[in-house]
Design a protein around this motif. Sequence first.
Motif, PDB file in Angstrom:
ATOM      1  N   ASP A 173       0.859  -1.187   0.000  1.00  0.00           N
ATOM      2  CA  ASP A 173       0.000   0.000   0.000  1.00  0.00           C
ATOM      3  C   ASP A 173       0.900   1.244   0.000  1.00  0.00           C
ATOM      4  O   ASP A 173       1.662   1.471   0.943  1.00  0.00           O
ATOM      5  N   ASP A 174       0.824   2.041  -1.051  1.00  0.00           N
ATOM      6  CA  ASP A 174       1.740   3.161  -1.202  1.00  0.00           C
ATOM      7  C   ASP A 174       1.107   4.513  -0.899  1.00  0.00           C
ATOM      8  O   ASP A 174       1.602   5.557  -1.341  1.00  0.00           O
ATOM      9  N   ARG A 175       0.016   4.535  -0.131  1.00  0.00           N
ATOM     10  CA  ARG A 175      -0.557   5.812   0.260  1.00  0.00           C
ATOM     11  C   ARG A 175       0.480   6.646   1.014  1.00  0.00           C
ATOM     12  O   ARG A 175       1.252   6.108   1.827  1.00  0.00           O
ATOM     13  N   ASN A 176       0.508   7.944   0.753  1.00  0.00           N
ATOM     14  CA  ASN A 176       1.490   8.799   1.424  1.00  0.00           C
ATOM     15  C   ASN A 176       0.989   9.188   2.811  1.00  0.00           C
ATOM     16  O   ASN A 176      -0.147   8.876   3.201  1.00  0.00           O
ATOM     17  N   ILE A 177       1.822   9.873   3.548  1.00  0.00           N
ATOM     18  CA  ILE A 177       1.518  10.163   4.948  1.00  0.00           C
ATOM     19  C   ILE A 177       0.286  11.049   5.091  1.00  0.00           C
ATOM     20  O   ILE A 177      -0.475  10.917   6.050  1.00  0.00           O
ATOM     21  N   ASN A 178       0.061  11.933   4.127  1.00  0.00           N
ATOM     22  CA  ASN A 178      -1.146  12.766   4.173  1.00  0.00           C
ATOM     23  C   ASN A 178      -2.406  11.914   4.030  1.00  0.00           C
ATOM     24  O   ASN A 178      -3.397  12.111   4.746  1.00  0.00           O
ATOM     25  N   GLU A 179      -2.368  10.972   3.101  1.00  0.00           N
ATOM     26  CA  GLU A 179      -3.522  10.099   2.885  1.00  0.00           C
ATOM     27  C   GLU A 179      -3.780   9.213   4.095  1.00  0.00           C
ATOM     28  O   GLU A 179      -4.933   8.978   4.484  1.00  0.00           O
ATOM     29  N   TRP A 180      -2.714   8.717   4.697  1.00  0.00           N
ATOM     30  CA  TRP A 180      -2.883   7.876   5.886  1.00  0.00           C
ATOM     31  C   TRP A 180      -3.446   8.682   7.055  1.00  0.00           C
ATOM     32  O   TRP A 180      -4.277   8.179   7.830  1.00  0.00           O
ATOM     33  N   SER A 181      -3.000   9.922   7.209  1.00  0.00           N
ATOM     34  CA  SER A 181      -3.493  10.733   8.318  1.00  0.00           C
ATOM     35  C   SER A 181      -4.983  10.991   8.185  1.00  0.00           C
ATOM     36  O   SER A 181      -5.725  10.930   9.178  1.00  0.00           O
ATOM     37  N   VAL A 182      -5.445  11.246   6.972  1.00  0.00           N
ATOM     38  CA  VAL A 182      -6.878  11.449   6.732  1.00  0.00           C
ATOM     39  C   VAL A 182      -7.640  10.153   7.016  1.00  0.00           C
ATOM     40  O   VAL A 182      -8.691  10.147   7.674  1.00  0.00           O
ATOM     41  N   TRP A 183      -7.105   9.031   6.534  1.00  0.00           N
ATOM     42  CA  TRP A 183      -7.768   7.733   6.694  1.00  0.00           C
ATOM     43  C   TRP A 183      -7.920   7.365   8.165  1.00  0.00           C
ATOM     44  O   TRP A 183      -8.939   6.811   8.582  1.00  0.00           O
ATOM     45  N   ALA A 184      -6.900   7.684   8.968  1.00  0.00           N
ATOM     46  CA  ALA A 184      -6.918   7.292  10.383  1.00  0.00           C
ATOM     47  C   ALA A 184      -7.516   8.359  11.294  1.00  0.00           C
ATOM     48  O   ALA A 184      -7.707   8.121  12.488  1.00  0.00           O
ATOM     49  N   GLY A 185      -7.812   9.531  10.760  1.00  0.00           N
ATOM     50  CA  GLY A 185      -8.400  10.582  11.572  1.00  0.00           C
ATOM     51  C   GLY A 185      -7.430  11.229  12.533  1.00  0.00           C
ATOM     52  O   GLY A 185      -7.745  11.474  13.705  1.00  0.00           O
ATOM     53  N   ILE A 186      -6.217  11.488  12.056  1.00  0.00           N
ATOM     54  CA  ILE A 186      -5.188  12.116  12.871  1.00  0.00           C
ATOM     55  C   ILE A 186      -4.445  13.119  12.004  1.00  0.00           C
ATOM     56  O   ILE A 186      -4.283  12.902  10.801  1.00  0.00           O
ATOM     57  N   SER A 187      -4.013  14.237  12.583  1.00  0.00           N
ATOM     58  CA  SER A 187      -3.298  15.232  11.795  1.00  0.00           C
ATOM     59  C   SER A 187      -1.939  14.692  11.380  1.00  0.00           C
ATOM     60  O   SER A 187      -1.366  13.840  12.059  1.00  0.00           O
ATOM     61  N   ARG A 188      -1.436  15.196  10.264  1.00  0.00           N
ATOM     62  CA  ARG A 188      -0.126  14.745   9.799  1.00  0.00           C
ATOM     63  C   ARG A 188       0.940  15.021  10.857  1.00  0.00           C
ATOM     64  O   ARG A 188       1.818  14.190  11.100  1.00  0.00           O
ATOM     65  N   ARG A 189       0.866  16.184  11.470  1.00  0.00           N
ATOM     66  CA  ARG A 189       1.876  16.550  12.473  1.00  0.00           C
ATOM     67  C   ARG A 189       1.865  15.561  13.634  1.00  0.00           C
ATOM     68  O   ARG A 189       2.920  15.088  14.080  1.00  0.00           O
ATOM     69  N   SER A 190       0.661  15.235  14.133  1.00  0.00           N
ATOM     70  CA  SER A 190       0.577  14.288  15.247  1.00  0.00           C
ATOM     71  C   SER A 190       1.024  12.892  14.817  1.00  0.00           C
ATOM     72  O   SER A 190       1.698  12.185  15.580  1.00  0.00           O
ATOM     73  N   LEU A 191       0.639  12.488  13.613  1.00  0.00           N
ATOM     74  CA  LEU A 191       1.055  11.177  13.105  1.00  0.00           C
ATOM     75  C   LEU A 191       2.574  11.080  13.068  1.00  0.00           C
ATOM     76  O   LEU A 191       3.164  10.101  13.541  1.00  0.00           O
TER      77      LEU A 191
END
Length: 273
Positions: A173-191
């Motif tokens: 799964d090559d989703r980038n960190i922005n996509e993962w943060s949206v998917w998991a409901g967490i901000s990129r910074r916190s992730l």
Amino acid sequence: MNISLISPEVASSDSEPMIISASLKSPSVKVTERHHHSRGQLAGTLQGLISIEVESSQWVIPATHGIWIPPDTQHSLLGSHGPFYGWSIYIQKSECNNLPNKSCMLELSTLLREAITRTMTWNNSELQPEHKRLMAVIVDEISIIPQVDIALPMPKDIRLLKIALALSNNPSDDRNINEWSVWAGISRRSLTRRFTNETGFNFTEWRQKLRMLKALELLVAGRPITEISLNLGYDNISGFIAIFRRNFGVTPGNYQKAMRNNRPWRNFNDTII
């Protein structure tokens, strides 16, 4: 599916036999609740990856390795990534004095793997002297085989763990960190911050190490290197080879040859192949 390989009473018995072995193949994902027992346990999988929590650490274990859990240590199987095909051996507490006193990942030798496989054919037959000798070999082998630092810590934050488990089930799964943060409901910074704090690796490093663990399993299974590279999400084979060599000090091809020839890959010199 929440099923123990052996009963809690047996896992806490210090009576004979010295070693109790068990295996399970199931089309369902397997989990076990947090528990402990007085026998020491060496656990692994014949294929696929498993996530295990031991005390406060969570690790991903490939089929090429096993995790040693000392007696009376709290642990749980968080899940198998895909169908479960795993095994465990349970060693009398009185026989664990010379074994590691902390949980650790062990590089399974061919001797140890074959000896464990042999014990699983005995079923409930009466133990003969040769059976007991092989059990002693297993204990000796656990005491001397290398401990390896390839364990992959799992994050504890439920949102990050959701991401980690999704990637464990599908490393390509090559989703980038922005996509993962949206998917998991967490901000990129916190992730970004929490992933590093909880695992010791940033998100990119963690995902790469996960793919490398899966690569070990696929190489041992004899899968072609090009196929492995593509299945793990790498666009070109040379990039995969370079990352694998940087992590393990050997190319994927030479690692595969070492396994096929029952040779220790750590001492496998690229220049002599």
